[in-house]
Design a protein around this motif. Structure first.
Motif, PDB file in Angstrom:
ATOM      1  N   ASP A 240       0.822  -1.213   0.000  1.00  0.00           N
ATOM      2  CA  ASP A 240       0.000   0.000   0.000  1.00  0.00           C
ATOM      3  C   ASP A 240       0.854   1.261   0.000  1.00  0.00           C
ATOM      4  O   ASP A 240       0.387   2.331  -0.430  1.00  0.00           O
ATOM      5  N   LEU A 241       2.086   1.165   0.481  1.00  0.00           N
ATOM      6  CA  LEU A 241       2.969   2.328   0.549  1.00  0.00           C
ATOM      7  C   LEU A 241       3.288   2.871  -0.840  1.00  0.00           C
ATOM      8  O   LEU A 241       3.479   4.076  -1.018  1.00  0.00           O
ATOM      9  N   GLU A 242       3.339   1.990  -1.829  1.00  0.00           N
ATOM     10  CA  GLU A 242       3.726   2.382  -3.181  1.00  0.00           C
ATOM     11  C   GLU A 242       2.737   3.356  -3.807  1.00  0.00           C
ATOM     12  O   GLU A 242       3.124   4.190  -4.629  1.00  0.00           O
ATOM     13  N   ARG A 243       1.469   3.274  -3.432  1.00  0.00           N
ATOM     14  CA  ARG A 243       0.458   4.143  -4.043  1.00  0.00           C
ATOM     15  C   ARG A 243      -0.102   5.175  -3.061  1.00  0.00           C
ATOM     16  O   ARG A 243      -1.123   5.806  -3.344  1.00  0.00           O
ATOM     17  N   SER A 244       0.577   5.357  -1.943  1.00  0.00           N
ATOM     18  CA  SER A 244       0.092   6.296  -0.928  1.00  0.00           C
ATOM     19  C   SER A 244       0.719   7.676  -1.093  1.00  0.00           C
ATOM     20  O   SER A 244       1.929   7.798  -1.305  1.00  0.00           O
ATOM     21  N   GLU A 245      -0.114   8.711  -0.992  1.00  0.00           N
ATOM     22  CA  GLU A 245       0.392  10.076  -1.012  1.00  0.00           C
ATOM     23  C   GLU A 245       1.048  10.433   0.318  1.00  0.00           C
ATOM     24  O   GLU A 245       1.898  11.317   0.378  1.00  0.00           O
ATOM     25  N   THR A 246       0.650   9.766   1.386  1.00  0.00           N
ATOM     26  CA  THR A 246       1.215  10.010   2.718  1.00  0.00           C
ATOM     27  C   THR A 246       2.415   9.094   2.925  1.00  0.00           C
ATOM     28  O   THR A 246       2.302   7.880   2.810  1.00  0.00           O
ATOM     29  N   VAL A 247       3.541   9.696   3.230  1.00  0.00           N
ATOM     30  CA  VAL A 247       4.780   8.937   3.436  1.00  0.00           C
ATOM     31  C   VAL A 247       5.125   8.942   4.919  1.00  0.00           C
ATOM     32  O   VAL A 247       5.348  10.007   5.508  1.00  0.00           O
ATOM     33  N   PRO A 248       5.148   7.778   5.562  1.00  0.00           N
ATOM     34  CA  PRO A 248       5.471   7.724   6.995  1.00  0.00           C
ATOM     35  C   PRO A 248       6.927   8.075   7.264  1.00  0.00           C
ATOM     36  O   PRO A 248       7.795   7.896   6.402  1.00  0.00           O
ATOM     37  N   ASP A 249       7.189   8.576   8.457  1.00  0.00           N
ATOM     38  CA  ASP A 249       8.561   8.873   8.861  1.00  0.00           C
ATOM     39  C   ASP A 249       9.333   7.601   9.163  1.00  0.00           C
ATOM     40  O   ASP A 249      10.565   7.586   9.113  1.00  0.00           O
TER      41      ASP A 249
END
Length: 268
Positions: A240-249
């Protein structure tokens, strides 16, 4: 930011519950160790859940029943943020609530005027007691001019065997019927961060919001000057990280992995 450095610089961890600390009434492996390491290092934690179906008192009892007693000031819900929002923006106004008896009681205890007639605003929560009558009334009142408010945007709530519809799913039905969009106040909204900072006195840049959802837990931190840490123990998967606009720290498998890093750190 380096994961270890982020944990070192965090003074207050704001922990999600469902899918992060426990799942279906079972504390996830490593969660209690994480709390122990936070306390050993002189850091602090509070629980913040977007799940407005239960009151803080119910969560306190639930956590204690799992062997994790915490203080009342360590549990905050999106329902609490909504109550504060109503006090500040709708003082003395009439509210139609689509919520559980727990949330309704919490509103009453804080002096919110609840009505079943035409209100000034409709509030939608994670209503596990939702009926067609409540849904119809909410839509009718919003169509007739009542403001449309909601505790949080979560679409699904994680359970042991999958997911169940959450507040965001209910709001989607209301929006489709009325053509109106709700005003949310829980994670990831600014009101949530403001309330956490007000209640804890923490420095914004030393706060990390930890949870299993990118669009609520993580987004709360990264959008409002704090930090957002993703754990993969609930809704969000690595792909899901690949298509997320929100990038976690930072990204961790779970709180247990965070505890392992904290265990390597020395107290001041």
């Amino acid at each position: 930011m380096d994961r270890r450095k982020l944990l070192e610089e965090t003074e207050l961890f704001v922990l999600d519950m469902d899918g992060t600390f426990y799942l279906d009434g079972q504390i996830l492996d490593g969660s209690l160790d994480f709390l122990a390491q936070v306390e050993r290092l002189g850091k602090r934690f509070v629980f913040f859940t977007n799940n407005s179906s239960r009151s803080p008192e119910t969560y306190l009892k639930r956590l204690a029943g799992m062997g994790c007693p915490v203080l009342p000031e360590q549990v905050i819900t999106s329902g609490d943020v909504m109550i504060q929002y109503l006090k500040e923006n709708y003082p003395g106004k009439r509210i139609f609530l689509a919520g559980t008896p727990d949330l309704e009681q919490n509103f009453y205890q804080h002096g919110i005027l609840i009505t079943k007639d035409m209100p000034d605003a409709v509030v939608i929560g994670f209503d596990m007691t939702l009926t067609y009558e409540k849904l119809e009334r909410a839509c009718t009142y919003i169509r007739n001019g009542a403001d449309f408010l909601a505790t949080h945007p979560d679409i699904n709530c994680p359970v042991k065997d999958g997911f169940i519809p959450d507040c965001g799913a209910i709001c989607a039905a209301v929006s489709l019927s009325t053509g109106k969009k709700p005003r949310y106040v829980g994670k990831p909204c600014r009101e949530t961060v403001d309330m956490v900072l007000s209640l804890t006195g923490a420095r914004r840049e030393a706060v990390s919001f930890v949870g299993d959802r990118l669009y609520t837990d993580v987004k709360t931190g990264v959008d409002h000057g704090a930090h957002g840490i993703l754990v993969l123990s609930g809704e969000t998967k690595m792909e899901d990280l690949e298509r997320s606009e929100t990038v976690p720290d930072a990204v961790f498998a779970d709180l247990g992995e965070m505890a392992e890093l904290l265990r390597e750190m020395k107290t001041l």
